[in-house]
Design an enzyme around this catalytic site. Structure first.
Site, PDB file in Angstrom:
ATOM      1  N   ILE A  11       0.845  -1.205   0.000  1.00  0.00           N
ATOM      2  CA  ILE A  11       0.000   0.000   0.000  1.00  0.00           C
ATOM      3  C   ILE A  11       0.879   1.254   0.000  1.00  0.00           C
ATOM      4  CG2 ILE A  11      -1.859   1.241   1.165  1.00  0.00           C
ATOM      5  CD1 ILE A  11      -2.669  -1.435   2.476  1.00  0.00           C
ATOM      6  N   THR A 132      -6.322  -1.334  10.300  1.00  0.00           N
ATOM      7  CA  THR A 132      -7.087  -2.372   9.598  1.00  0.00           C
ATOM      8  C   THR A 132      -8.449  -2.604  10.240  1.00  0.00           C
ATOM      9  OG1 THR A 132      -7.125  -4.767   9.232  1.00  0.00           O
ATOM     10  CG2 THR A 132      -5.736  -4.014  11.008  1.00  0.00           C
ATOM     11  N   ASP A 133      -9.386  -3.123   9.454  1.00  0.00           N
ATOM     12  CA  ASP A 133     -10.691  -3.510  10.015  1.00  0.00           C
ATOM     13  C   ASP A 133     -10.571  -4.733  10.928  1.00  0.00           C
ATOM     14  OD1 ASP A 133     -10.256  -5.478   8.070  1.00  0.00           O
ATOM     15  OD2 ASP A 133     -12.146  -5.143   6.998  1.00  0.00           O
ATOM     16  N   GLU A 134      -9.433  -5.453  10.836  1.00  0.00           N
ATOM     17  CA  GLU A 134      -9.310  -6.697  11.606  1.00  0.00           C
ATOM     18  C   GLU A 134      -9.275  -6.440  13.111  1.00  0.00           C
ATOM     19  OE1 GLU A 134      -6.699  -9.634   9.957  1.00  0.00           O
ATOM     20  OE2 GLU A 134      -6.833  -8.744   7.961  1.00  0.00           O
ATOM     21  N   TYR A 158      -1.640 -10.728  14.672  1.00  0.00           N
ATOM     22  CA  TYR A 158      -1.540  -9.532  13.819  1.00  0.00           C
ATOM     23  C   TYR A 158      -2.537  -8.468  14.260  1.00  0.00           C
ATOM     24  CZ  TYR A 158      -2.689  -6.477   9.878  1.00  0.00           C
ATOM     25  OH  TYR A 158      -2.982  -5.382   9.101  1.00  0.00           O
ATOM     26  N   LYS A 162      -2.036  -4.684  15.866  1.00  0.00           N
ATOM     27  CA  LYS A 162      -2.539  -3.453  15.233  1.00  0.00           C
ATOM     28  C   LYS A 162      -3.491  -2.720  16.190  1.00  0.00           C
ATOM     29  CE  LYS A 162      -1.962  -1.981  11.596  1.00  0.00           C
ATOM     30  NZ  LYS A 162      -0.913  -1.084  11.005  1.00  0.00           N
ATOM     31  N   LYS A 197      -0.564 -13.020   0.038  1.00  0.00           N
ATOM     32  CA  LYS A 197      -1.957 -12.705   0.361  1.00  0.00           C
ATOM     33  C   LYS A 197      -2.867 -13.338  -0.686  1.00  0.00           C
ATOM     34  CE  LYS A 197      -0.592  -9.889   3.727  1.00  0.00           C
ATOM     35  NZ  LYS A 197      -0.353  -8.474   3.666  1.00  0.00           N
TER      36      LYS A 197
HETATM   37  P1  NAD Z   1       3.298  -4.795   3.506  1.00  0.00           P
HETATM   38  O1  NAD Z   1       3.614  -5.939   4.414  1.00  0.00           O
HETATM   39  O2  NAD Z   1       3.174  -5.013   2.046  1.00  0.00           O
HETATM   40  O3  NAD Z   1       4.402  -3.643   3.699  1.00  0.00           O
HETATM   41  C1  NAD Z   1       4.868  -3.244   4.942  1.00  0.00           C
HETATM   42  C2  NAD Z   1       6.099  -2.370   4.718  1.00  0.00           C
HETATM   43  O4  NAD Z   1       6.582  -1.931   6.000  1.00  0.00           O
HETATM   44  C3  NAD Z   1       7.257  -3.111   4.045  1.00  0.00           C
HETATM   45  O5  NAD Z   1       7.817  -2.303   3.035  1.00  0.00           O
HETATM   46  C4  NAD Z   1       8.250  -3.345   5.176  1.00  0.00           C
HETATM   47  O6  NAD Z   1       9.595  -3.377   4.733  1.00  0.00           O
HETATM   48  C5  NAD Z   1       7.995  -2.122   6.058  1.00  0.00           C
HETATM   49  N1  NAD Z   1       8.364  -2.342   7.463  1.00  0.00           N
HETATM   50  C6  NAD Z   1       8.073  -3.427   8.238  1.00  0.00           C
HETATM   51  N2  NAD Z   1       8.590  -3.262   9.462  1.00  0.00           N
HETATM   52  C7  NAD Z   1       9.181  -2.029   9.476  1.00  0.00           C
HETATM   53  C8  NAD Z   1       9.863  -1.289  10.454  1.00  0.00           C
HETATM   54  N3  NAD Z   1      10.057  -1.774  11.697  1.00  0.00           N
HETATM   55  N4  NAD Z   1      10.340  -0.061  10.136  1.00  0.00           N
HETATM   56  C9  NAD Z   1      10.165   0.437   8.873  1.00  0.00           C
HETATM   57  N5  NAD Z   1       9.552  -0.235   7.895  1.00  0.00           N
HETATM   58  C10 NAD Z   1       9.043  -1.453   8.197  1.00  0.00           C
HETATM   59  O7  NAD Z   1       1.972  -4.151   4.114  1.00  0.00           O
HETATM   60  P2  NAD Z   1       0.789  -3.402   3.372  1.00  0.00           P
HETATM   61  O8  NAD Z   1      -0.183  -4.406   2.901  1.00  0.00           O
HETATM   62  O9  NAD Z   1       1.357  -2.420   2.431  1.00  0.00           O
HETATM   63  O10 NAD Z   1       0.124  -2.653   4.611  1.00  0.00           O
HETATM   64  C11 NAD Z   1       0.498  -1.325   4.959  1.00  0.00           C
HETATM   65  C12 NAD Z   1      -0.272  -0.931   6.204  1.00  0.00           C
HETATM   66  O11 NAD Z   1      -1.676  -1.021   5.954  1.00  0.00           O
HETATM   67  C13 NAD Z   1       0.005  -1.832   7.412  1.00  0.00           C
HETATM   68  O12 NAD Z   1       0.047  -1.018   8.549  1.00  0.00           O
HETATM   69  C14 NAD Z   1      -1.198  -2.755   7.464  1.00  0.00           C
HETATM   70  O13 NAD Z   1      -1.459  -3.173   8.774  1.00  0.00           O
HETATM   71  C15 NAD Z   1      -2.279  -1.842   6.936  1.00  0.00           C
HETATM   72  N6  NAD Z   1      -3.395  -2.547   6.264  1.00  0.00           N
HETATM   73  C16 NAD Z   1      -3.163  -3.379   5.219  1.00  0.00           C
HETATM   74  C17 NAD Z   1      -4.237  -4.003   4.571  1.00  0.00           C
HETATM   75  C18 NAD Z   1      -4.039  -4.904   3.397  1.00  0.00           C
HETATM   76  O14 NAD Z   1      -5.038  -5.451   2.888  1.00  0.00           O
HETATM   77  N7  NAD Z   1      -2.845  -5.081   2.870  1.00  0.00           N
HETATM   78  C19 NAD Z   1      -5.537  -3.796   5.039  1.00  0.00           C
HETATM   79  C20 NAD Z   1      -5.731  -2.944   6.128  1.00  0.00           C
HETATM   80  C21 NAD Z   1      -4.657  -2.313   6.716  1.00  0.00           C
HETATM   81  P1  TYD Z   2      -5.279 -12.691   3.418  1.00  0.00           P
HETATM   82  O1  TYD Z   2      -5.048 -12.189   2.022  1.00  0.00           O
HETATM   83  O2  TYD Z   2      -4.159 -13.363   4.129  1.00  0.00           O
HETATM   84  O3  TYD Z   2      -5.839 -11.452   4.247  1.00  0.00           O
HETATM   85  P2  TYD Z   2      -6.495 -11.414   5.752  1.00  0.00           P
HETATM   86  O4  TYD Z   2      -6.245 -12.696   6.444  1.00  0.00           O
HETATM   87  O5  TYD Z   2      -5.756 -10.275   6.362  1.00  0.00           O
HETATM   88  O6  TYD Z   2      -7.961 -11.141   5.535  1.00  0.00           O
HETATM   89  O7  TYD Z   2      -6.505 -13.683   3.370  1.00  0.00           O
HETATM   90  C1  TYD Z   2      -7.771 -13.274   2.868  1.00  0.00           C
HETATM   91  C2  TYD Z   2      -8.731 -14.408   3.084  1.00  0.00           C
HETATM   92  O8  TYD Z   2      -8.332 -15.509   2.248  1.00  0.00           O
HETATM   93  C3  TYD Z   2      -8.719 -14.940   4.512  1.00  0.00           C
HETATM   94  O9  TYD Z   2     -10.043 -15.331   4.860  1.00  0.00           O
HETATM   95  C4  TYD Z   2      -7.827 -16.172   4.441  1.00  0.00           C
HETATM   96  C5  TYD Z   2      -8.057 -16.687   3.024  1.00  0.00           C
HETATM   97  N1  TYD Z   2      -6.897 -17.368   2.393  1.00  0.00           N
HETATM   98  C6  TYD Z   2      -7.092 -18.601   1.770  1.00  0.00           C
HETATM   99  O10 TYD Z   2      -8.209 -19.151   1.746  1.00  0.00           O
HETATM  100  N2  TYD Z   2      -6.011 -19.208   1.189  1.00  0.00           N
HETATM  101  C7  TYD Z   2      -4.763 -18.651   1.209  1.00  0.00           C
HETATM  102  O11 TYD Z   2      -3.795 -19.285   0.673  1.00  0.00           O
HETATM  103  C8  TYD Z   2      -4.587 -17.372   1.820  1.00  0.00           C
HETATM  104  C9  TYD Z   2      -3.233 -16.717   1.862  1.00  0.00           C
HETATM  105  C10 TYD Z   2      -5.687 -16.773   2.414  1.00  0.00           C
END
Ligand code: NAD
Ligand code: TYD
Length: 354
Positions: A11, A132-134, A158, A162, A197
């Site tokens: 993101i 996150t919504d989680e 996780y 958060k 993911k």
């Molecule tokens: P990601 O895992 O792809 O990226 C995380 C980034 O943070 C990486 O570049 C990593 O190198 C960096 N990082 C980790 N630890 C660090 C530290 N100690 N100091 C500096 N940098 C560090 O995650 P994402 O999916 O891009 O998520 C970004 C944010 O959004 C997170 O806070 C996550 O909780 C939140 N979020 C993500 C989702 C999603 O669907 N991906 C949904 C809701 C919220």
């Molecule tokens: P994920 O992308 O890990 O996001 P989150 O757990 O943060 O919602 O998973 C999305 C949904 O997909 C979650 O219900 C777990 C499921 N999932 C699978 O069914 N198979 C997989 O291999 C993965 C990684 C996730």
């Protein structure tokens, strides 16, 4: 300028790219470059004087304090986190270190910097925490979607880490007056998504002819938000959000996992048909469920729409098509991120699931 943490992740990188596509305000990106951080995500910014990258940890207070003093950002946007539920189940320690201890240290460094600003600068400054919504826990099929008033009831290491970070952010407002904003968004998807993911994993495995692992009965529900919509929401909250408020961000796209997987298969059948004429759906494999698997998340995003006029631009149909096409067009990116460490993770997470 603004300071973005974790800007080399999924993101964060989308956010930095979008920001600089729309504004000339420089960005300093502080990222530790864990397995999830990938400087290649931002390769197009090489040589761009508006972009500065520093490899480092949000918990490294001397480094963060030096960067703040040197670059004088008007805002900090905190994306940095350990973000994958399955990894948190196998090893919670890093989640506590970065998401809890790291956030606390970042808040402390930012507070010291903020307190030394002029009155006018202090009023303008913002610390935006991306969450996150989680943190709200799991819903039954008939529960209303999460609003900002829901209790925090996290169920995984996780989401617990958060939720702890969200509490710390709140406390730094109430105790020290730091002008904070928090966004809690649903599952993002789109370009540059690391293939651990669900959505990128399914696309990548499908193209490689591998099983498409569906946990449990595949009827768990998530709300899906196209990442560029999330970026526009963050820009909007930063510009106009009320200090101390929480904004839920969602795509109004609740879908069971199995439907997501089948939709991706159907798109690939159209865009990259298999040579034997069979559907990618034949690769779907039900595997052992995730322990403590949350059944349903759903976001009520009406506050951000009502107060700030933000709405997602993409439907799931448009967003997922763009996403699948991006992975088809960027197979080199996929090959690069599937390093030795990635293969080790696949073995750790999937070998015992049967
Ligand atoms: P990601 O895992 O792809 O990226 C995380 C980034 O943070 C990486 O570049 C990593 O190198 C960096 N990082 C980790 N630890 C660090 C530290 N100690 N100091 C500096 N940098 C560090 O995650 P994402 O999916 O891009 O998520 C970004 C944010 O959004 C997170 O806070 C996550 O909780 C939140 N979020 C993500 C989702 C999603 O669907 N991906 C949904 C809701 C919220
Ligand atoms: P994920 O992308 O890990 O996001 P989150 O757990 O943060 O919602 O998973 C999305 C949904 O997909 C979650 O219900 C777990 C499921 N999932 C699978 O069914 N198979 C997989 O291999 C993965 C990684 C996730």
């Amino acid at each position: 300028m603004i300071l973005v943490t974790g800007g080399a992740g999924f993101i964060g990188a989308n956010f930095v790219l979008d920001w600089l596509a729309q504004s000339d305000e420089p960005v300093l990106n502080l990222d530790k470059l864990t397995y999830a951080g990938n400087p290649e995500n931002l390769a197009s910014l090489q040589g761009d004087s508006r972009y500065l990258f520093v490899q480092g940890d949000i918990g490294d207070a001397p480094l963060v304090e030096r960067l703040l003093a040197q670059h004088q950002p008007r805002a900090v946007i905190n994306f940095a986190a350990e973000s994958h539920v399955d990894r948190s189940i196998h090893g919670p320690e890093d989640f506590i270190q970065t998401n809890v201890v790291g956030t606390m240290r970042l808040l402390q460094s930012v507070r010291a910097y903020w307190q030394a600003l002029t009155d006018a600068q202090r009023i303008e400054f913002r610390f935006l925490h991306v969450s996150t919504d989680e943190v709200y826990g799991s819903l039954s099929p008939t529960d209303p979607a999460f609003t900002e008033g829901n209790k925090l009831e996290p169920n995984s290491p996780y989401s617990a880490s958060k939720a702890a970070s969200d509490h710390l952010v709140r406390a730094w407002l109430h105790t020290y007056g730091l002008p904070v904003l928090t966004t809690n968004c649903s599952n993002n998807y789109g370009p540059l998504h690391f293939p651990e993911k669900l959505i990128p994993l399914i696309i990548v495995n499908a193209l490689a002819g591998k099983p498409l692992p569906v946990y449990g009965d595949g009827l768990q529900v998530r709300d899906w938000l196209y990442v560029k919509d999330h970026c526009s929401a963050i820009r909007r909250v930063l510009a106009a959000g009320r200090v101390g408020e929480i904004y839920n961000v969602g795509g109004w796209n609740e879908k069971p996992n199995i439907e997501i997987v089948k939709t991706i298969c159907t798109l690939l059948d159209e865009l990259r048909p298999k040579s034997d004429g069979s559907s990618y759906q034949t690769q779907i494999t039900y595997v052992q469920d995730r322990p403590g698997h949350d059944r349903r998340y759903a976001i009520d995003a009406s506050k951000i729409e009502r107060e700030l006029g933000w709405k997602p631009a993409e439907t799931f149909a448009t967003g997922i098509r763009k996403t699948v096409q991006w992975y088809l067009d960027n197979q080199d990116w996929v090959t690069h991120v599937q390093s030795g460490a990635y293969r080790d993770w696949v073995q750790t997470n999937y070998a015992g699931r049967g």
